[in-house]
Write an enzyme that holds these catalytic residues in place. Structure first.
Site: not given
Length: 289
Positions: A112-114
């Protein structure tokens, strides 16, 4: 609840900045970009994680994160959520101590990003959840939800570089939030549901982001039986959805969608040929995921 009880506010000056640059022809241009800031989360006196977020609804994000990581149980008594805007810190306080230190030791960084995270023991709750087999999804709701979300003013249309998540009932979008990470957006919804005692067994979850294993796990833990995405799937996300009996709809753009799990909940009450093509504003922006 009314439609869009919570919705994006692209006019909030805290959420975007204007910056100058050059376009493909070397011309000077000015554009809006999404603001990203750190938020450090504490559970009682212990630091848990620092997340990158747009900064709206820090209380809901904190509660939802802890719930979806199984650090906070639905029956735990939360006595306060304190946010310090100057320090970018949010503290969730419970009446009794928790045992999340052991969970932190088993943390795994995901795709997942961030800085999305998932914990090894999340599957314990996942495997015990029974999603409502009586829940149904009309194809007319898929088309209506997509239109309503696309037509709503949003940070995505203003600045891009952001994901949106929606909790809906039938074709009525109830809560619409955005963030730089889709997992942050779903956590905000989980926090809202917890704070307001809102059940999910008859709800639909709509997202602009990819249907990864992390997103599927969180939706199942929240007991949402139906998930719709504008974007695509990962193989792990599909496998987990089938294991849990989750209805998984992806690539829902304009008149098209694809169901890879839980197709028995679908009611085909609207012909695709009668639907409109994708909103051109979204086509110009490109894929969110």
């Amino acid at each position: 609840m009314k439609e869009f009880e919570i919705a994006p506010d692209p006019d909030d000056p805290r959420l975007t900045e204007r910056v100058r640059g050059l376009d493909q022809d070397g011309r000077s241009v000015e554009t809006s970009v999404t603001v990203e800031r750190p938020l450090t989360l504490y559970l009682n006196s212990q630091e848990v994680v620092t997340m990158m977020t747009i900064g709206d609804y820090p209380d809901l994000l904190a509660l939802g994160y802890l719930l979806n990581q199984n650090m906070l149980r639905p029956d735990d008594e939360v006595i306060g959520v304190d946010y310090d805007d100057d320090l970018d810190v949010v503290v969730v306080r419970t009446r009794e101590e928790t045992d999340f230190e052991e969970k932190l030791a088993r943390r795994t960084v995901t795709s997942g990003c961030a800085q999305g995270t998932v914990f090894g023991d999340m599957m314990e709750k996942f495997e015990s959840v029974v999603l409502d087999p009586a829940a149904r999804l009309r194809t007319s709701w898929i088309y209506a939800l997509s239109r309503k979300v696309n037509q709503r003013p949003s940070l995505y249309l203003t600045a891009g570089a952001i994901h949106g998540c929606v909790l809906a009932e039938g074709d009525r979008p109830l809560i619409y939030v955005e963030d730089v990470g889709r997992h942050n957006a779903i956590d905000k919804i989980a926090g809202f549901m917890y704070r307001h005692g809102l059940g999910a067994r008859d709800k639909i979850f709509y997202t602009t982001g990819r249907l990864t294993s992390e997103m599927v796990i969180k939706c199942v833990q929240m007991e949402v039986p139906i998930v719709i995405s504008r974007s695509g799937f990962t193989s792990s996300g599909v496998a987990l959805a089938r294991q849990a009996g989750l209805t998984l709809i992806g690539r829902a753009k304009g008149k098209r969608f694809l169901c890879l799990s839980g197709e028995d909940r679908l009611i085909y009450d609207a012909a695709s040929a009668d639907q409109e093509d994708e909103d051109p504003r979204y086509e110009r922006k490109g894929a969110r995921s």
